[in-house]
Design a protein around this motif. Structure first.
Motif, PDB file in Angstrom:
ATOM      1  N   MET A   1       0.838  -1.178   0.000  1.00 21.50           N
ATOM      2  CA  MET A   1       0.000   0.000   0.000  1.00 21.50           C
ATOM      3  C   MET A   1       0.883   1.242   0.000  1.00 21.50           C
ATOM      4  SD  MET A   1      -2.826   1.269   2.797  1.00 21.50           S
ATOM      5  CE  MET A   1      -3.754  -0.213   2.608  1.00 21.50           C
ATOM      6  N   LYS A   2       0.518   2.201  -0.818  1.00 22.13           N
ATOM      7  CA  LYS A   2       1.253   3.449  -0.872  1.00 22.13           C
ATOM      8  C   LYS A   2       0.964   4.263   0.386  1.00 22.13           C
ATOM      9  CE  LYS A   2       0.673   3.564  -5.832  1.00 22.13           C
ATOM     10  NZ  LYS A   2      -0.036   4.217  -6.921  1.00 22.13           N
ATOM     11  N   ASP A   3       1.914   5.100   0.764  1.00 26.00           N
ATOM     12  CA  ASP A   3       1.766   5.917   1.962  1.00 26.00           C
ATOM     13  C   ASP A   3       0.542   6.816   1.914  1.00 26.00           C
ATOM     14  OD1 ASP A   3       4.008   4.841   3.162  1.00 26.00           O
ATOM     15  OD2 ASP A   3       5.348   6.406   2.410  1.00 26.00           O
ATOM     16  N   ASN A   4       0.167   7.278   0.733  1.00 22.46           N
ATOM     17  CA  ASN A   4      -0.942   8.219   0.641  1.00 22.46           C
ATOM     18  C   ASN A   4      -2.301   7.542   0.471  1.00 22.46           C
ATOM     19  OD1 ASN A   4      -0.556   7.334  -1.961  1.00 22.46           O
ATOM     20  ND2 ASN A   4      -0.642   9.350  -2.904  1.00 22.46           N
ATOM     21  N   GLU A   5      -2.351   6.222   0.387  1.00 21.23           N
ATOM     22  CA  GLU A   5      -3.622   5.522   0.273  1.00 21.23           C
ATOM     23  C   GLU A   5      -4.322   5.480   1.617  1.00 21.23           C
ATOM     24  OE1 GLU A   5      -3.098   1.657  -1.388  1.00 21.23           O
ATOM     25  OE2 GLU A   5      -2.873   2.416  -3.402  1.00 21.23           O
ATOM     26  N   PHE A   6      -5.625   5.527   1.569  1.00 16.05           N
ATOM     27  CA  PHE A   6      -6.416   5.456   2.787  1.00 16.05           C
ATOM     28  C   PHE A   6      -6.282   4.054   3.374  1.00 16.05           C
ATOM     29  CE2 PHE A   6     -10.333   4.759   5.143  1.00 16.05           C
ATOM     30  CZ  PHE A   6     -10.330   5.881   5.960  1.00 16.05           C
ATOM     31  N   ASP A   7      -6.023   3.989   4.649  1.00 20.36           N
ATOM     32  CA  ASP A   7      -5.845   2.710   5.318  1.00 20.36           C
ATOM     33  C   ASP A   7      -7.116   2.379   6.105  1.00 20.36           C
ATOM     34  OD1 ASP A   7      -5.152   0.529   6.872  1.00 20.36           O
ATOM     35  OD2 ASP A   7      -3.176   1.309   7.376  1.00 20.36           O
ATOM     36  N   PHE A   8      -7.959   1.546   5.529  1.00 15.59           N
ATOM     37  CA  PHE A   8      -9.223   1.182   6.163  1.00 15.59           C
ATOM     38  C   PHE A   8      -9.019   0.522   7.521  1.00 15.59           C
ATOM     39  CE2 PHE A   8     -10.710   1.515   1.764  1.00 15.59           C
ATOM     40  CZ  PHE A   8     -11.876   2.238   1.950  1.00 15.59           C
ATOM     41  N   LEU A   9      -8.060  -0.370   7.621  1.00 18.49           N
ATOM     42  CA  LEU A   9      -7.864  -1.093   8.872  1.00 18.49           C
ATOM     43  C   LEU A   9      -7.543  -0.145  10.020  1.00 18.49           C
ATOM     44  CD1 LEU A   9      -7.782  -3.692  10.480  1.00 18.49           C
ATOM     45  CD2 LEU A   9      -5.409  -3.983   9.734  1.00 18.49           C
ATOM     46  N   ASN A  10      -6.585   0.743   9.832  1.00 19.14           N
ATOM     47  CA  ASN A  10      -6.232   1.671  10.911  1.00 19.14           C
ATOM     48  C   ASN A  10      -7.393   2.586  11.268  1.00 19.14           C
ATOM     49  OD1 ASN A  10      -3.648   0.776  11.536  1.00 19.14           O
ATOM     50  ND2 ASN A  10      -2.745   1.965   9.889  1.00 19.14           N
ATOM     51  N   ALA A  11      -8.141   3.022  10.272  1.00 20.33           N
ATOM     52  CA  ALA A  11      -9.296   3.879  10.544  1.00 20.33           C
ATOM     53  C   ALA A  11     -10.351   3.133  11.364  1.00 20.33           C
ATOM     54  CB  ALA A  11      -9.897   4.378   9.238  1.00 20.33           C
ATOM     55  N   LEU A  12     -10.592   1.874  11.023  1.00 23.13           N
ATOM     56  CA  LEU A  12     -11.585   1.096  11.770  1.00 23.13           C
ATOM     57  C   LEU A  12     -11.096   0.784  13.179  1.00 23.13           C
ATOM     58  CD1 LEU A  12     -12.923  -1.366   9.047  1.00 23.13           C
ATOM     59  CD2 LEU A  12     -14.000   0.701   9.927  1.00 23.13           C
ATOM     60  N   ILE A  13      -9.822   0.512  13.318  1.00 30.26           N
ATOM     61  CA  ILE A  13      -9.262   0.262  14.654  1.00 30.26           C
ATOM     62  C   ILE A  13      -9.485   1.491  15.538  1.00 30.26           C
ATOM     63  CG2 ILE A  13      -7.081   0.018  15.913  1.00 30.26           C
ATOM     64  CD1 ILE A  13      -6.192  -1.896  13.635  1.00 30.26           C
ATOM     65  N   LYS A  14      -9.241   2.658  14.997  1.00 31.57           N
ATOM     66  CA  LYS A  14      -9.466   3.885  15.761  1.00 31.57           C
ATOM     67  C   LYS A  14     -10.947   4.102  16.044  1.00 31.57           C
ATOM     68  CE  LYS A  14      -5.351   6.152  14.016  1.00 31.57           C
ATOM     69  NZ  LYS A  14      -4.820   7.168  13.094  1.00 31.57           N
ATOM     70  N   LYS A  15     -11.776   3.884  15.036  1.00 31.61           N
ATOM     71  CA  LYS A  15     -13.218   4.113  15.180  1.00 31.61           C
ATOM     72  C   LYS A  15     -13.823   3.225  16.263  1.00 31.61           C
ATOM     73  CE  LYS A  15     -17.619   3.891  12.670  1.00 31.61           C
ATOM     74  NZ  LYS A  15     -18.200   5.040  13.327  1.00 31.61           N
ATOM     75  N   TYR A  16     -13.407   1.988  16.311  1.00 34.48           N
ATOM     76  CA  TYR A  16     -14.011   1.034  17.243  1.00 34.48           C
ATOM     77  C   TYR A  16     -13.154   0.784  18.485  1.00 34.48           C
ATOM     78  CZ  TYR A  16     -17.280   0.340  13.459  1.00 34.48           C
ATOM     79  OH  TYR A  16     -18.223   0.542  12.473  1.00 34.48           O
ATOM     80  N   GLY A  17     -12.288   1.702  18.807  1.00 32.44           N
ATOM     81  CA  GLY A  17     -11.550   1.631  20.064  1.00 32.44           C
ATOM     82  C   GLY A  17     -10.627   0.440  20.202  1.00 32.44           C
ATOM     83  N   HIS A  18      -9.962   0.092  19.127  1.00 31.74           N
ATOM     84  CA  HIS A  18      -8.967  -0.984  19.128  1.00 31.74           C
ATOM     85  C   HIS A  18      -9.558  -2.362  19.423  1.00 31.74           C
ATOM     86  CE1 HIS A  18      -5.589   1.777  18.630  1.00 31.74           C
ATOM     87  NE2 HIS A  18      -6.322   2.595  19.354  1.00 31.74           N
ATOM     88  N   LYS A  19     -10.858  -2.532  19.197  1.00 33.05           N
ATOM     89  CA  LYS A  19     -11.479  -3.851  19.365  1.00 33.05           C
ATOM     90  C   LYS A  19     -11.098  -4.731  18.167  1.00 33.05           C
ATOM     91  CE  LYS A  19     -15.786  -1.924  21.130  1.00 33.05           C
ATOM     92  NZ  LYS A  19     -17.232  -1.926  20.851  1.00 33.05           N
ATOM     93  N   PRO A  20     -10.861  -6.005  18.388  1.00 32.28           N
ATOM     94  CA  PRO A  20     -10.562  -6.880  17.252  1.00 32.28           C
ATOM     95  C   PRO A  20     -11.816  -7.265  16.464  1.00 32.28           C
ATOM     96  CG  PRO A  20     -10.478  -8.118  19.293  1.00 32.28           C
ATOM     97  CD  PRO A  20     -10.688  -6.678  19.669  1.00 32.28           C
ATOM     98  N   ALA A  21     -12.985  -7.135  17.099  1.00 31.13           N
ATOM     99  CA  ALA A  21     -14.238  -7.487  16.439  1.00 31.13           C
ATOM    100  C   ALA A  21     -15.348  -6.592  16.978  1.00 31.13           C
ATOM    101  CB  ALA A  21     -14.574  -8.956  16.674  1.00 31.13           C
ATOM    102  N   ILE A  22     -16.383  -6.422  16.159  1.00 28.54           N
ATOM    103  CA  ILE A  22     -17.563  -5.664  16.564  1.00 28.54           C
ATOM    104  C   ILE A  22     -18.792  -6.511  16.281  1.00 28.54           C
ATOM    105  CG2 ILE A  22     -16.533  -3.391  16.225  1.00 28.54           C
ATOM    106  CD1 ILE A  22     -18.013  -3.275  13.486  1.00 28.54           C
ATOM    107  N   THR A  23     -19.927  -6.095  16.808  1.00 29.36           N
ATOM    108  CA  THR A  23     -21.149  -6.842  16.531  1.00 29.36           C
ATOM    109  C   THR A  23     -21.587  -6.601  15.092  1.00 29.36           C
ATOM    110  OG1 THR A  23     -22.633  -5.063  17.235  1.00 29.36           O
ATOM    111  CG2 THR A  23     -21.919  -6.668  18.931  1.00 29.36           C
ATOM    112  N   LEU A  24     -22.311  -7.555  14.569  1.00 26.62           N
ATOM    113  CA  LEU A  24     -22.872  -7.408  13.229  1.00 26.62           C
ATOM    114  C   LEU A  24     -23.759  -6.170  13.185  1.00 26.62           C
ATOM    115  CD1 LEU A  24     -23.452  -8.397  10.355  1.00 26.62           C
ATOM    116  CD2 LEU A  24     -25.246  -9.849  11.327  1.00 26.62           C
ATOM    117  N   LYS A  25     -24.494  -5.933  14.249  1.00 26.22           N
ATOM    118  CA  LYS A  25     -25.380  -4.765  14.295  1.00 26.22           C
ATOM    119  C   LYS A  25     -24.593  -3.470  14.087  1.00 26.22           C
ATOM    120  CE  LYS A  25     -28.971  -2.552  16.901  1.00 26.22           C
ATOM    121  NZ  LYS A  25     -30.228  -2.813  17.452  1.00 26.22           N
ATOM    122  N   GLU A  26     -23.444  -3.333  14.752  1.00 23.76           N
ATOM    123  CA  GLU A  26     -22.606  -2.143  14.569  1.00 23.76           C
ATOM    124  C   GLU A  26     -22.145  -2.017  13.117  1.00 23.76           C
ATOM    125  OE1 GLU A  26     -19.828  -1.159  18.213  1.00 23.76           O
ATOM    126  OE2 GLU A  26     -19.941  -3.339  17.918  1.00 23.76           O
TER     127      GLU A  26
END
Length: 91
Positions: A1-26
């Motif tokens: 991945m290029k440095d300037n590409e959006f990193d979905f994983l890091n964004a989701l980790i931040k969004k969900y408070g570093h949880k490894p999994a979330i509920t399907l409902k979320e």
């Protein structure tokens, strides 16, 4: 991945408070607003969602869970397809 590409994983980790999994409902409420939770549960029972789901234990009342990594991969994959489609039409 290029440095300037959006990193979905890091964004989701931040969004969900570093949880490894979330509920399907979320996941459905945040990323699939066109899909009702009832429909999502039916699809989850048959593994027909664009990402795998699991239950921590076999109770019917246990919520389906989604790994953040799987959700990030789904978002990245569908985003990449959209970029390819757009590029083929405009460039």
């Amino acid at each position: 991945m290029k440095d300037n590409e959006f990193d979905f994983l890091n964004a989701l980790i931040k969004k969900y408070g570093h949880k490894p999994a979330i509920t399907l409902k979320e996941a459905i409420e945040d990323w699939f607003p066109d899909l009702t939770f009832a429909t999502a549960k039916k699809k989850a029972a048959k593994q027909q969602l664009p990402f795998p789901v699991f239950k921590i234990h076999s109770s019917n009342k246990a919520p389906y869970m989604v790994r953040i990594l799987d959700l990030a991969n789904t978002l990245k994959r569908t985003s990449d397809i959209a970029v390819e489609d757009w590029t083929s039409m405009h460039i």
